[in-house]
Design a protein around this motif. Structure first.
Motif, short mmCIF file in Angstrom:
data_model
loop_
_atom_site.label_atom_id
_atom_site.label_comp_id
_atom_site.label_asym_id
_atom_site.label_seq_id
_atom_site.Cartn_x
_atom_site.Cartn_y
_atom_site.Cartn_z
N PRO A 93 -1.58 4.97 -8.97
CA PRO A 93 -1.43 6.08 -8.03
C PRO A 93 -2.46 7.18 -8.29
O PRO A 93 -2.90 7.38 -9.43
CB PRO A 93 -0.02 6.61 -8.32
CG PRO A 93 0.68 5.51 -9.02
CD PRO A 93 -0.37 4.76 -9.77
N CYS A 129 -3.66 6.69 -3.71
CA CYS A 129 -4.87 6.04 -4.20
C CYS A 129 -5.94 6.05 -3.11
O CYS A 129 -5.64 5.95 -1.93
CB CYS A 129 -4.53 4.60 -4.59
SG CYS A 129 -5.90 3.69 -5.27
N ILE A 134 -1.34 -1.28 -4.21
CA ILE A 134 -2.17 -0.08 -4.24
C ILE A 134 -1.22 1.11 -4.30
O ILE A 134 -0.40 1.30 -3.39
CB ILE A 134 -3.09 -0.02 -3.01
CG1 ILE A 134 -4.06 -1.22 -3.07
CG2 ILE A 134 -3.84 1.30 -2.96
CD1 ILE A 134 -4.93 -1.38 -1.88
N ALA A 182 -2.01 6.56 0.59
CA ALA A 182 -3.21 5.87 0.11
C ALA A 182 -4.23 5.81 1.25
O ALA A 182 -3.87 5.79 2.43
CB ALA A 182 -2.87 4.46 -0.37
N ILE A 226 0.87 -1.17 0.00
CA ILE A 226 0.00 0.00 0.00
C ILE A 226 0.90 1.22 0.00
O ILE A 226 1.69 1.42 0.93
CB ILE A 226 -0.94 -0.01 1.22
CG1 ILE A 226 -1.80 -1.27 1.18
CG2 ILE A 226 -1.79 1.25 1.24
CD1 ILE A 226 -2.65 -1.49 2.40
#
Length: 77
Positions: free
Chosen positions: A61, A47, A43, A29, A25
């Motif tokens: 992104p 995001c 991820i 995010a 991650i």
């Protein structure tokens, strides 16, 4: 939990051994409540994943993802 199993034959659907794949991650995010991220997914930084989404593929992104499975909705930058 980042473990998964290959689908085995009828006598034993969950094959052995368990396969583990990392989830990453990115910085900044945000994942809403109840989000599920499947093994091996990345991820991107910045995001946003909407509450209740199920993420089965990598997320770009600075983008918004929603739904089951999570799909790209729009750019955030």
């Amino acid at each position: 939990m980042t473990g998964t199993h290959r689908i085995g034959p009828g006598a034993k659907r969950a094959s052995n051994p368990t396969e583990f794949k990392p989830v990453t991650i990115g910085d900044g995010a945000w994942l809403g409540g109840g989000v599920i991220v499947t093994p091996g997914v990345h991820i991107g930084p910045g995001c946003v994943v909407a509450p209740g989404a199920v993420v089965t593929q990598d997320c770009e992104p600075d983008a918004l993802y929603v739904g089951i499975p999570a799909t790209f909705k729009r750019r955030l930058s």
